[in-house]
Design an enzyme around this catalytic site. Structure first.
Site, PDB file in Angstrom:
ATOM      1  N   GLY A   1      26.453  36.327  47.894  1.00 25.25           N
ATOM      2  CA  GLY A   1      25.431  35.284  47.733  1.00 25.25           C
ATOM      3  C   GLY A   1      25.581  34.619  46.375  1.00 25.25           C
ATOM      4  N   GLY A  14      24.092  30.901  45.696  1.00 27.97           N
ATOM      5  CA  GLY A  14      22.660  30.625  45.776  1.00 27.97           C
ATOM      6  C   GLY A  14      22.083  30.322  44.403  1.00 27.97           C
ATOM      7  N   GLN A  15      20.760  30.155  44.370  1.00 31.27           N
ATOM      8  CA  GLN A  15      20.109  29.750  43.116  1.00 31.27           C
ATOM      9  C   GLN A  15      20.342  30.776  42.000  1.00 31.27           C
ATOM     10  OE1 GLN A  15      15.883  30.099  42.953  1.00 31.27           O
ATOM     11  NE2 GLN A  15      15.699  28.843  41.127  1.00 31.27           N
ATOM     12  N   ILE A  70      28.703  32.663  51.973  1.00 27.77           N
ATOM     13  CA  ILE A  70      29.029  32.170  53.314  1.00 27.77           C
ATOM     14  C   ILE A  70      29.562  30.730  53.256  1.00 27.77           C
ATOM     15  CG2 ILE A  70      26.709  31.303  53.872  1.00 27.77           C
ATOM     16  CD1 ILE A  70      27.233  32.892  56.631  1.00 27.77           C
ATOM     17  N   TYR A 122       9.333  37.744  54.949  1.00 27.98           N
ATOM     18  CA  TYR A 122      10.132  37.969  53.742  1.00 27.98           C
ATOM     19  C   TYR A 122       9.594  39.169  52.960  1.00 27.98           C
ATOM     20  CZ  TYR A 122      11.913  36.785  49.028  1.00 27.98           C
ATOM     21  OH  TYR A 122      12.502  36.805  47.791  1.00 27.98           O
ATOM     22  N   ILE A 152      11.557  31.747  40.374  1.00 28.38           N
ATOM     23  CA  ILE A 152      12.555  31.496  39.331  1.00 28.38           C
ATOM     24  C   ILE A 152      12.814  29.990  39.216  1.00 28.38           C
ATOM     25  CG2 ILE A 152      14.907  32.018  38.518  1.00 28.38           C
ATOM     26  CD1 ILE A 152      13.142  34.520  38.738  1.00 28.38           C
TER      27      ILE A 152
HETATM   28  C1  AKB Z   1      10.010  32.595  47.367  1.00 30.99           C
HETATM   29  O1  AKB Z   1       9.224  31.725  46.991  1.00 30.99           O
HETATM   30  O2  AKB Z   1      10.159  32.901  48.553  1.00 30.99           O
HETATM   31  C2  AKB Z   1      10.814  33.338  46.328  1.00 30.99           C
HETATM   32  C3  AKB Z   1      10.176  34.591  45.856  1.00 30.99           C
HETATM   33  C4  AKB Z   1       8.892  34.557  45.129  1.00 30.99           C
HETATM   34  O3  AKB Z   1      10.723  35.658  46.025  1.00 30.99           O
HETATM   35  N1  AKB Z   1      11.081  32.472  45.217  1.00 30.99           N
END
Ligand code: AKB
Length: 320
Positions: free
Chosen positions: A9, A12-13, A36, A143, A173
């Protein structure tokens, strides 16, 4: 350094800036970047890169063997907003990739693992202000559920198989190099892009939504410092804190530099996600265990974001 590090990854950011910093610190030959898809020119031109799908167990094992990898930073993840839309895919990516890496560590194919968790492990029942390291974790997002399960898997592998795995609960972040994607805290980056390009921003969160945030440089510093600490007996995914602000407060800070910048508030489904998260977290344990401190406050971060984004937008190298 005798170690060879694999970043999964890397485009990514966080992966982009982590890879660049690790290459600067440990030498480009020791850092294998994978993702990827290809990333920014800066990343692609700074060292070895391979295409790798984080959900392909066999492909991961081949890369680990090919480069004699000793440490893995597993940065590939589906963030909060995208995960709500694609729950099965999110679970597959966020959890199976972790299990593949933990199994490699269990089988002594690699020595050390970094895995990012998030403030999303917390939920409505968690104390909202100065959220403790150890507290109620009842996440209400896909998540958050995957991050909490991931933390428990890390603890299990450390306890049962003596795997050396380190983790941080990242707040939102803020960065200017690589664009974020699919997160709820992404508003705090979008706002800078729109302020510079259009002088106006429609914010998808309400003006008073306070969330824990951090400038990218601090997040990278935390990650590298934590990975340099000795293995501890018990696994901890650390709360780390830097700044917290509301959309209204960051807009006011931006207006100090761009006085004609306007913000409107149009909260959508993402408000519910943000409302389930803490407004600030207590990082006493990170401070005590590995001397964690942050450097960037809201004022300095705003200056850095505006200056660097302006240069990026004006540059002919703009390709992200
Ligand atoms: C999100 O906003 O989903 C992420 C996090 C807070 O893990 N930046």
């Amino acid at each position: 350094m005798n170690d060879t590090l694999l970043i999964i990854g890397a485009c990514g950011q966080i992966g982009t800036e982590l890879t660049l910093k690790l290459r600067e610190k440990y030498g480009e030959k020791n850092i294998i970047a994978t993702d990827i898809r290809e990333g920014s020119k800066e990343l692609m031109h700074s060292g070895i890169f391979e295409i790798l799908n984080a959900t392909d167990e066999e492909a991961i094992a081949i890369i680990v063997e090919k480069y004699q990898i000793t440490q893995v930073y597993l940065m590939a993840a589906m963030l909060s907003v995208t995960a709500e839309k694609l729950p099965n895919k999110a679970w597959n990516l966020n959890i199976n990739s972790l299990l593949y890496i933990l199994n490699l560590a269990k089988d002594k194919k690699i020595k050390k693992v970094f895995w990012p968790s998030s403030i999303a492990v917390f939920g409505h029942s968690t104390p909202k202000h100065n959220t403790p390291q150890e507290t109620i974790t009842e996440p209400t997002t896909v998540y958050g559920i995957s991050k909490l399960a991931g933390e428990r898997w890390c603890a299990y592998y450390q306890d049962k198989y003596d795997v050396d795995v380190k983790s941080i609960r990242y707040p939102g972040i803020i960065s200017w190099k690589a664009n974020p994607g699919g997160g709820t805290t992404d508003y705090a980056i979008e706002i800078f892009h729109k302020a510079l390009k259009e002088k106006k921003y429609d914010c998808f969160l309400s003006p008073e939504t306070r969330l824990p945030m951090m400038y990218m440089d601090d997040a990278i510093k935390a990650t590298i410092e934590l990975m340099s600490t000795k293995k501890t007996t018990n696994f901890t995914s650390y709360n780390i804190s830097a700044i917290d602000f509301t959309p209204q407060e960051i807009a006011t800070e931006i207006q100090k530099h761009i006085p004609n910048f306007n913000i409107n508030y149009k909260p959508d489904f993402r408000q519910k996600i943000a409302d389930s998260w803490p407004s600030s977290v207590d990082d006493t344990k990170a401070k005590k265990d590995w001397n964690w401190t942050h450097e960037f406050d809201l004022k300095i971060m705003t200056i850095e974001m505006l200056k660097n984004l302006k240069t990026r937008f004006n540059s002919s190298l703009e390709n992200v």
